[in-house]
Design an enzyme around this catalytic site. Structure first.
Site, PDB file in Angstrom:
ATOM      1  N   HIS A 134       0.779  -1.152   0.066  1.00  0.00           N
ATOM      2  CA  HIS A 134      -0.067  -0.020  -0.083  1.00  0.00           C
ATOM      3  C   HIS A 134       0.810   1.293  -0.080  1.00  0.00           C
ATOM      4  O   HIS A 134       2.202   1.143   0.896  1.00  0.00           O
ATOM      5  CB  HIS A 134      -0.904   0.013   1.300  1.00  0.00           C
ATOM      6  CG  HIS A 134      -1.957   0.914   1.410  1.00  0.00           C
ATOM      7  ND1 HIS A 134      -1.666   2.242   1.857  1.00  0.00           N
ATOM      8  CD2 HIS A 134      -3.345   0.961   1.227  1.00  0.00           C
ATOM      9  CE1 HIS A 134      -2.983   3.006   1.941  1.00  0.00           C
ATOM     10  NE2 HIS A 134      -3.875   1.967   1.494  1.00  0.00           N
ATOM     11  N   ASP A 211       2.877  -4.972   7.867  1.00  0.00           N
ATOM     12  CA  ASP A 211       1.604  -4.034   7.918  1.00  0.00           C
ATOM     13  C   ASP A 211       0.492  -5.090   7.907  1.00  0.00           C
ATOM     14  O   ASP A 211       0.310  -5.645   7.040  1.00  0.00           O
ATOM     15  CB  ASP A 211       1.891  -3.287   6.438  1.00  0.00           C
ATOM     16  CG  ASP A 211       0.474  -2.438   6.198  1.00  0.00           C
ATOM     17  OD1 ASP A 211      -0.699  -2.604   6.882  1.00  0.00           O
ATOM     18  OD2 ASP A 211       0.501  -1.938   5.219  1.00  0.00           O
ATOM     19  N   GLN A 214      -4.609  -5.377   6.739  1.00  0.00           N
ATOM     20  CA  GLN A 214      -5.644  -6.118   5.998  1.00  0.00           C
ATOM     21  C   GLN A 214      -5.320  -7.644   6.442  1.00  0.00           C
ATOM     22  O   GLN A 214      -6.455  -8.639   6.337  1.00  0.00           O
ATOM     23  CB  GLN A 214      -5.015  -6.353   4.532  1.00  0.00           C
ATOM     24  CG  GLN A 214      -5.375  -5.008   3.705  1.00  0.00           C
ATOM     25  CD  GLN A 214      -6.859  -4.580   3.758  1.00  0.00           C
ATOM     26  OE1 GLN A 214      -7.734  -5.517   3.950  1.00  0.00           O
ATOM     27  NE2 GLN A 214      -7.289  -3.212   3.502  1.00  0.00           N
ATOM     28  N   CYS A 375      -4.916   2.739  -3.395  1.00  0.00           N
ATOM     29  CA  CYS A 375      -3.744   3.035  -3.118  1.00  0.00           C
ATOM     30  C   CYS A 375      -2.489   1.962  -3.160  1.00  0.00           C
ATOM     31  O   CYS A 375      -1.632   1.928  -2.245  1.00  0.00           O
ATOM     32  CB  CYS A 375      -3.684   3.427  -1.617  1.00  0.00           C
ATOM     33  SG  CYS A 375      -5.117   4.806  -1.217  1.00  0.00           S
TER      34      CYS A 375
HETATM   35  N1  PLP Z   1      -1.846  -1.117   4.438  1.00  0.00           N
HETATM   36  C1  PLP Z   1      -2.934  -1.442   3.870  1.00  0.00           C
HETATM   37  C2  PLP Z   1      -2.341  -2.904   3.257  1.00  0.00           C
HETATM   38  C3  PLP Z   1      -4.030  -1.073   3.757  1.00  0.00           C
HETATM   39  O1  PLP Z   1      -5.040  -1.944   3.043  1.00  0.00           O
HETATM   40  C4  PLP Z   1      -4.373   0.262   4.221  1.00  0.00           C
HETATM   41  C5  PLP Z   1      -5.726   0.853   3.753  1.00  0.00           C
HETATM   42  O2  PLP Z   1      -6.303   0.500   3.127  1.00  0.00           O
HETATM   43  C6  PLP Z   1      -3.274   0.854   4.898  1.00  0.00           C
HETATM   44  C7  PLP Z   1      -1.991   0.573   4.924  1.00  0.00           C
HETATM   45  C8  PLP Z   1      -3.649   2.215   5.347  1.00  0.00           C
HETATM   46  O3  PLP Z   1      -4.507   2.150   6.473  1.00  0.00           O
HETATM   47  P1  PLP Z   1      -5.033   3.435   7.068  1.00  0.00           P
HETATM   48  O4  PLP Z   1      -5.711   4.422   5.912  1.00  0.00           O
HETATM   49  O5  PLP Z   1      -6.152   2.925   8.049  1.00  0.00           O
HETATM   50  O6  PLP Z   1      -3.936   4.202   7.823  1.00  0.00           O
END
Ligand code: PLP
Length: 417
Positions: A134, A211, A214, A375
């Site tokens: 992401h 991370d 998900q 994203c």
């Molecule tokens: N990482 C992953 C794999 C995500 O799917 C997301 C959000 O869609 C994020 C990071 C960012 O999360 P947040 O917008 O809640 O900070």
């Protein structure tokens, strides 16, 4: 009676209709149609326990935490600090003070990049990420590259969306100081072999940030068993409120890191000459926190952990398999991301309609899906596409939702096919 007193009603067995009954919004009609909410990867809906927890905090137990000696401040503080233990148990952290409350995954990654990256990494050190990250696990490292001269390496994916582990290992050298990798791809649903990644990274002396945005809603997560040095996730994808999240870090690393933000609550003492920082976890939690949000995230964790885990996993696996099979029958549809290890996400493109048009028509049919690059533009670049349609499932998803999606795609075909 507190908002979470009714929780055990879903414990022990997995009955999706009872789970759905916990989510008031699922009874809403949208555009006059039954709601098929297939956008949980962007943000999950909230069970009544979370909604009531937030209302309860503001109605009955709200005041600023930590410093107050009065009744309401004590009540709010007790509820707030209890959430750290809930998170610790959820991810099996060794210590409660290894849990730092953040604003979400993005916030947690930036904290690590700024507090750990700026001090532990030097020019020429390598940070290894993957092609399926992401943007929030790409851009903070690029900012560090531009500021500190670290080198960013990217492990590619195979065309099915799985991580190319041969390439990953080839890129992992003694120059690699940090591996930052997702547990599950939000665009593809791919589950990465995270235990292997941690083991391989540690063998060259690198640390690992996982991370879990998900991952945590779909995979039972044990940070110690996994071997993660840092693990981040967002409350709002785990049925909790927006603006909440967690950074887990091994105490030894967190202790050695300087704070990122300065302010109230993160100090032991302040003079104009010198500030002594508070111990963990407060060193990383400057300012008044998201009090009702964190308490609400705790209510979401209580709700989630009361579900029968095996039942939840089996249910989500069934909906994913059913959805994948039903989509494969749609003429002109190509699934994007078919890795053998997958959860929750069914990205696709149709060869006769643009994802945004598909999303708009599905919306008219009561079907909520995300369309776009999610994203994760490098993933789109890999497949040479601009966007996908991304249905994604959660604890409350049903085969009926999938049927509504497939029927909606029939309408798309009538208009564009
Ligand atoms: N990482 C992953 C794999 C995500 O799917 C997301 C959000 O869609 C994020 C990071 C960012 O999360 P947040 O917008 O809640 O900070």
């Amino acid at each position: 009676m507190t908002a979470t007193d009714s929780l055990p009603r879903t414990a022990g067995v997995y009955d999706v209709e009872r789970v759905r009954a916990d989510f008031p919004i699922l009874a809403e009609k949208v555009r006059g149609k039954r709601l098929a909410f297939l956008d949980s990867a962007a943000s999950a809906q909230k069970p009544r326990a979370v909604i009531e927890s937030i209302a309860h905090t503001y109605t009955r137990e709200y005041a600023n935490v930590h410093r107050g000696v009065h009744y309401l401040s004590e009540r709010a503080t007790v509820a707030y600090v209890a959430v750290r233990g809930k998170v610790q148990r959820l991810i099996n952290a060794a210590r409660e003070d290894e849990i730092i409350f953040t604003g979400g995954t993005t916030d947690g990654i930036n904290l690590v990049a700024q507090a750990y990256g700026r001090t532990a990494l030097k020019s020429g050190d390598e940070v290894l990420i993957t092609e399926m990250e992401h943007h929030s696990n790409i851009v903070p490292w690029q900012m560090l590259r531009d500021e500190k001269g670290i080198v960013l390496r990217v492990a590619p994916i195979h065309d099915d969306g799985s991580l190319d582990m041969d390439a990953f290992q080839a890129l992992l050298t003694e120059k690699t100081r940090l591996v930052a990798v997702t547990q599950v791809s939000n665009a593809l649903g791919t589950v990465t072999p995270i235990r292997d990644i941690c083991r391989l990274a540690h063998a060259v002396g690198a640390k690992v940030l996982v991370d879990g945005a998900q991952g945590i809603p779909h995979i039972a997560t044990d940070v110690q068993d996994m071997g993660a040095d840092f693990y981040v996730f967002s409350g709002h994808k785990l049925y909790g409120p927006t603006g909440t999240g967690v950074l887990y870090g091994r105490a030894e690393l967190l202790d050695a890191m300087p704070p990122w933000r300065g302010g109230g609550d993160m100090i032991r003492s302040v003079t104009f000459e010198h500030t002594e920082y508070a111990p963990l976890p407060h060193k990383f939690e400057a300012g008044t926190p998201n009090i009702a949000g964190v308490i609400g995230m705790g209510a979401g964790i209580d709700w989630f952990t009361a579900l029968d885990r095996d039942g939840l996993d089996a249910h989500e696996a069934d909906i994913l398999a059913y959805g994948t099979a039903r989509l494969a029958e749609v003429p002109g549809l190509r699934l994007v991301g078919t890795a053998p290890e997958k959860v929750a996400v069914m990205s696709f493109v149709l060869d006769y309609a643009h994802p945004h048009d598909i999303g708009t028509i599905l919306d008219q049919e009561g079907v909520a899906v995300r369309t776009g690059h999610h994203c994760a533009q490098p993933v789109m670049q890999h497949y040479d596409i601009a966007a996908t349609v991304r249905p994604s499932i959660g604890a409350y998803s049903t085969r009926e939702d999938i049927e509504q999606l497939v029927a909606g795609l029939g309408k798309v075909r009538e208009m564009f096919g």
